[in-house]
Design an enzyme around this catalytic site. Structure first.
Site, PDB file in Angstrom:
ATOM      1  N   GLY A   1      38.496 -53.443-100.605  1.00 30.36           N
ATOM      2  CA  GLY A   1      38.737 -54.817 -99.708  1.00 30.36           C
ATOM      3  C   GLY A   1      39.475 -54.681 -98.548  1.00 30.36           C
TER       4      GLY A   1
ATOM      5  CG  ASP B   1      31.155 -49.698 -86.673  1.00 30.31           C
ATOM      6  OD1 ASP B   1      32.425 -49.926 -86.028  1.00 30.31           O
ATOM      7  OD2 ASP B   1      30.530 -48.869 -86.762  1.00 30.31           O
TER       8      ASP B   1
HETATM    9  P1  AMP Z   1      31.943 -46.714 -89.294  1.00 32.19           P
HETATM   10  O1  AMP Z   1      31.572 -48.351 -89.334  1.00 32.19           O
HETATM   11  O2  AMP Z   1      33.319 -46.559 -89.122  1.00 32.19           O
HETATM   12  O3  AMP Z   1      31.150 -46.325 -90.555  1.00 32.19           O
HETATM   13  O4  AMP Z   1      31.379 -46.221 -88.093  1.00 32.19           O
HETATM   14  C1  AMP Z   1      30.188 -45.556 -88.039  1.00 32.19           C
HETATM   15  C2  AMP Z   1      29.647 -45.270 -86.575  1.00 32.19           C
HETATM   16  O5  AMP Z   1      30.687 -44.851 -85.703  1.00 32.19           O
HETATM   17  C3  AMP Z   1      28.247 -44.093 -86.509  1.00 32.19           C
HETATM   18  O6  AMP Z   1      27.252 -44.804 -86.211  1.00 32.19           O
HETATM   19  C4  AMP Z   1      28.965 -43.559 -85.233  1.00 32.19           C
HETATM   20  O7  AMP Z   1      27.901 -43.064 -84.358  1.00 32.19           O
HETATM   21  C5  AMP Z   1      29.957 -44.072 -84.856  1.00 32.19           C
HETATM   22  N1  AMP Z   1      31.275 -43.167 -84.399  1.00 32.19           N
HETATM   23  C6  AMP Z   1      31.576 -41.908 -85.196  1.00 32.19           C
HETATM   24  N2  AMP Z   1      32.544 -41.110 -84.185  1.00 32.19           N
HETATM   25  C7  AMP Z   1      32.514 -42.216 -83.360  1.00 32.19           C
HETATM   26  C8  AMP Z   1      33.589 -41.789 -81.991  1.00 32.19           C
HETATM   27  N3  AMP Z   1      34.508 -40.692 -82.192  1.00 32.19           N
HETATM   28  N4  AMP Z   1      33.412 -42.915 -81.144  1.00 32.19           N
HETATM   29  C9  AMP Z   1      32.918 -43.664 -81.252  1.00 32.19           C
HETATM   30  N5  AMP Z   1      31.692 -44.036 -82.079  1.00 32.19           N
HETATM   31  C10 AMP Z   1      31.757 -43.081 -83.182  1.00 32.19           C
END
Ligand code: AMP
Length: 305
Positions: free
Chosen positions: A208, A236
């Site tokens: 959560g 995200d």
């Molecule tokens: P999350 O929501 O944390 O799972 O984020 C996943 C996304 O973060 C993936 O689609 C990646 O392309 C992106 N990502 C991974 N590393 C980085 C970074 N250093 N800067 C910006 N975006 C990133």
């Protein structure tokens, strides 16, 4: 106060491996997952850059949801690329490769509509780029941000400078501990709040999320899913649901932030049901509203007296 939602962040080509399968060269990135989720609630305007190799036509699903892609620049060179792996602990993403590519030279320039947006989300990207966006916005009602270990380790000073101008920081628990250099999450949130953000939301994956703001703590569960496929973009899409709801209601009071966190949790729970954007693409608002109601039932209990 309700209105547009500006996002700056990564637009990527991802290769991801989970215990349930793998996906090579799929579109991804923090700004895309955010937009896919937030666009079910509000008008999203995206600012980012892609390279010559990015399949622009694959963003039709965002255009259908009226996401403004006029701030998505195309530059010579290759798109940002991320390669990651998840083990059975899906809360823990291991980064195998990060190639900034066109993001190394990117200088975001905001148009008038972007500048006027009352809600701004600095998705995970170089904190210097986040800062340059803040230099150009008029006077948003709320500025929220995300970050990750890559930037906390590599660009700490720039990140702290950006945080001074952020109202709400949304990050996961490992990042909160690393950023604050403090293992206890209550204390970590206090340290982070002393640097600028009035509120901190700490995402805890399948456990959560916690929200800290001015002597006030809220704990939301994650939705207990039976089938979970790919956690990429969960953070995200959580932020997209949260910010989308705040932008659509125009209310940033703590009680509304609580509801927004539950919408964020609902969006993350849908996102992880399939690889890449497959679930978010076919998701409809009535399904989201139904899951919001299920969250309410999940956490409801009667006091004995
Ligand atoms: P999350 O929501 O944390 O799972 O984020 C996943 C996304 O973060 C993936 O689609 C990646 O392309 C992106 N990502 C991974 N590393 C980085 C970074 N250093 N800067 C910006 N975006 C990133």
């Amino acid at each position: 106060m309700s209105g547009d939602l500006l996002v700056v962040g990564s637009v990527a080509i991802d290769s991801v491996e989970t215990p349930f399968g793998r996906e090579e060269d799929a579109i991804g990135g923090s700004a895309l997952y955010f937009s896919a989720a937030a666009s079910l609630f509000a008008r999203v305007r995206l600012v980012a850059v892609i390279g010559e190799d990015f399949p622009r036509a694959s963003l039709g699903f965002l255009e259908e949801r009226e996401v403004d892609l006029s701030g998505l620049a195309r530059a010579p060179g290759r798109t940002f690329r991320w390669k990651g792996r998840y083990g059975f602990d899906l809360n823990d993403a291991q980064t195998l490769e990060t190639h900034l590519n066109v993001f190394e030279e990117f200088d975001p320039v905001l148009g008038p509509e972007h500048r006027r947006a009352p809600f701004v989300f600095l998705a995970n990207i170089d904190p210097d780029l986040q800062y340059r966006v803040l230099d150009q916005v008029d006077d948003p009602a709320l500025i929220a941000a995300d970050t990750m270990n890559f930037w906390i380790e590599g660009k700490r000073k720039a990140l702290l400078r950006t945080l001074e101008r952020v109202d709400l920081l949304v990050l996961n628990e490992a990042e909160a501990r690393m950023l604050a250099d403090e293992p206890n999450l209550v204390r970590a949130s206090q340290v982070i709040r002393s640097w600028g953000p009035k509120g901190v939301v700490i995402k805890r994956g399948e456990y959560g999320a916690l929200y800290f703001c001015d002597g006030h703590i809220f704990a939301a569960p994650a939705y207990p899913l039976e089938a979970l496929c790919d956690p990429t973009g969960a953070g995200d899409s959580f932020a997209g649901g949260l910010m989308g709801y705040l932008a659509s209601t125009g209310n940033v009071e703590p009680d509304n932030v609580r509801r927004a966190i539950v919408f964020g949790s609902a969006m993350a729970s849908f996102n992880v049901e399939d690889f890449s954007f497959r679930r978010l693409q076919r998701l409809t608002y009535p399904e989201v509203a139904e899951r919001f109601r299920q969250f309410k039932a999940l956490t409801h209990f009667e006091a004995e007296m």
